[in-house]
Design an enzyme around this catalytic site. Structure first.
Site, PDB file in Angstrom:
ATOM      1  N   THR A 347      -9.665  29.037 -42.218  1.00 18.04           N
ATOM      2  CA  THR A 347     -10.036  27.813 -42.934  1.00 18.04           C
ATOM      3  C   THR A 347     -11.196  28.079 -43.864  1.00 18.04           C
ATOM      4  O   THR A 347     -11.975  28.986 -43.650  1.00 18.04           O
ATOM      5  CB  THR A 347     -10.426  26.753 -41.895  1.00 18.04           C
ATOM      6  OG1 THR A 347      -9.274  26.442 -41.139  1.00 18.04           O
ATOM      7  CG2 THR A 347     -10.996  25.522 -42.531  1.00 18.04           C
ATOM      8  N   GLY A 429     -12.556  28.105 -38.150  1.00 14.20           N
ATOM      9  CA  GLY A 429     -12.220  28.873 -36.965  1.00 14.20           C
ATOM     10  C   GLY A 429     -11.338  28.191 -35.953  1.00 14.20           C
ATOM     11  O   GLY A 429     -11.505  28.412 -34.754  1.00 14.20           O
ATOM     12  N   GLY A 430     -10.395  27.354 -36.379  1.00 15.72           N
ATOM     13  CA  GLY A 430      -9.422  26.782 -35.446  1.00 15.72           C
ATOM     14  C   GLY A 430     -10.060  25.977 -34.332  1.00 15.72           C
ATOM     15  O   GLY A 430     -10.887  25.085 -34.571  1.00 15.72           O
TER      16      GLY A 430
END
Length: 529
Positions: A347, A429-430
């Site tokens: 992202t 970072g999810g």
């Protein structure tokens, strides 16, 4: 906030102090935002410019086929924008007997990032899209020098996605990923960006670019149609919030994971966390446990807001419920919690602040690196794999269905204090993002660390059950102490540090202007004037 000149953690960076600031994960994007501000644009214009440049210079995290969310303070009011796309109308659980795919055309939902640029520009911008997209068009057409971290991620993607439709044609010149220091050009991306600028996004959703996207997807087995693209609309959805003392954390409402940060913060109010320092063992343990509880409920109940028929966000944030969940936390022992019963009975992120007081937290993503791996030839459009965020469990609120938004990991963050804007921030970072929001907010607001120190600090990531991943810079005594409490600790190598996100923060100073910090874990940079 105490501004430091001596680093507490391994970093040589100091906060950037200026009247106008831009913080992004890539220096060229930061410079583009400053360029637009110097041309008379405001923070909204700068956010669009940096977001567009990031699709070109950091394709390992986002692209023209991304989704996006935004929280924006316009000087008087806070606004939240959900520009995530929906599933093709033909999708249903029967299409995916083996579960949701993580790559390929059947992982692609309608991309929403372009609609976010258009909405923010038309509602809050001072400049037109031809001006704000000019830096991105220049980098796509003339090329840019690939930076080291992005080159590394690019090479990994080449191994995993190189055979996906259109990927090699656009992103593997000479049959390989470009190396750090090499120049990369994306003429197809330049063409699409021009069409977006000239038509205010219509070409992407209804015109020539839309037709090329759908023709290519359907030729490779996708169920997406022109109607799916044309019917896409972003939503001005407002924000949901949770107080911690006199500070309020604001997040975008579901379908995103931001509500988990709010739930954890509400639980922490009922613990002894204020009695501990930022790097004390008990402080780390309490945060892990609160987030563990929040994530149990997150994955059980959170989905497209229109499909959360049993439990909504207000129920999850009910003060009595959060107090009851907090009571389950043992300050000396890790636990694996069950889902609660709240119903009674990889992202890019950017943050901008301008001299007039407008502040923007904007995030867009392909989800997993280059996303689905599918790239539309001649358009430079790399498509996200957000469909992987659905499940196929009949009756679950996040079960895949046509026209439905999937559960999302990307979340912008914003902090307010006594009705005034305080901080635009966030993390890439999810699944660490909501966890990171809590860590960053507590470090800056409870423990008074400046934005760069908070970005530099060692982070941890709750995985599942008792499993917790920690950065290698985490002090040994904390690692040992967490293990003694029952946490199963994994220390990830620096090569896996992207699992701990990359943070950017813009903090409003009492005397005006901003302090900005950017994460050294990526090629990021904060700058201002």
């Amino acid at each position: 906030m105490q501004l430091r000149h001596d680093p507490v953690y391994p970093s040589r960076r100091s906060p950037v102090l200026a009247e106008n600031v831009v913080a992004t994960s890539q220096p060229l994007a930061t410079q583009a935002g400053l360029e637009i501000l110097r041309q008379g644009g405001n923070a909204a214009d700068a956010a669009i410019a940096t977001a567009a440049v990031l699709t070109v210079v950091e394709p390992s995290g986002n692209g023209l086929g991304s989704d996006a969310f935004c929280i924006l303070w316009d000087g008087k009011e806070l606004h939240g924008l959900n520009a995530s796309g929906r599933a093709p109308a033909a999708w249903g659980p029967e299409r995916f007997p083996d579960g949701m795919p993580s790559k390929g055309v059947d992982s692609v939902t309608v991309p929403g990032a372009i609609s976010a640029w258009v909405e923010v520009s038309e509602r809050f911008g001072k400049l037109d899209l031809k001006t704000t997209l000019a830096p991105a068009i220049r980098y796509a057409e003339d090329g840019f020098i690939v930076s080291p971290v992005i080159a590394k991620l690019w090479s990994v993607a080449a191994e995993n996605l190189g055979t996906q439709p259109g990927f090699a044609e656009t992103f593997l010149p000479d049959g390989r990923a470009p190396k750090a220091g090499e120049r990369f050009q994306n003429p197809g991306g330049a063409r699409t960006l021009r069409a977006i600028a000239e038509t205010k996004g219509k070409a992407f959703y209804e015109g020539e670019i839309a037709e090329e996207i759908i023709t290519f997807l359907q030729a490779n087995g996708s169920a997406m149609t022109l109607d799916d693209l044309a019917s896409h609309r972003p939503d001005w959805c407002g924000t949901v919030s949770q107080s911690f003392g006199d500070v309020e954390l604001h997040e975008i409402p579901p379908n995103g994971q931001g509500i988990a940060a709010l739930m954890a913060l509400g639980m922490l109010e009922h613990t002894t966390i204020r009695d501990h320092g930022p790097d004390d063992l008990t402080a780390v343990h309490l945060q892990i446990e609160a987030l563990k509880l929040a994530y149990r409920d997150l994955h059980a109940f959170v989905a497209d807001r229109d499909h959360m028929n049993v439990v909504d966000e207000q129920t999850l944030l009910d003060p009595d419920y959060l107090k009851a969940r907090a009571a389950l936390i043992d300050a000396e022992k890790a636990a694996d919690y069950p889902v609660g019963a709240p119903k009674r009975g990889g992202t890019v992120l950017l943050n901008v602040g301008d001299a007039a007081g407008m502040m923007v937290s904007f995030i867009q993503s392909n989800y997993a690196g280059f996303g689905s791996g599918v790239v539309v030839p001649g358009c430079g459009v790399s498509l996200q794999n957000r469909g992987f965020g659905f499940n196929t469990t009949i009756g679950h609120p996040n079960c895949v269905a046509g026209g439905k938004r999937p559960f999302h990991t990307i979340i912008p963050g914003f902090a307010m204090k006594q009705g005034a804007p305080l901080m635009a921030f966030g993390m890439m970072g999810g699944p660490i993002q909501a966890q990171g929001h809590v860590q960053l907010l507590l470090r800056t607001q409870l423990w008074n660390q400046d934005v760069q120190t908070a970005a530099d600090a060692p982070r941890w990531r709750m995985i599942s059950g008792l499993d917790v991943a920690c950065e290698p810079t985490m002090p040994a005594e904390i690692l040992e102490g967490l293990g003694a409490m029952g946490h199963r600790i994994t220390v990830e190598s620096p090569d896996n540090a992207f699992g701990f996100g990359g943070a950017q923060l813009v903090h409003r100073l009492p005397a005006g202007g901003y302090a900005a910090g950017s994460d050294p874990r990526k090629d990021g940079q904060a700058a201002g004037f």
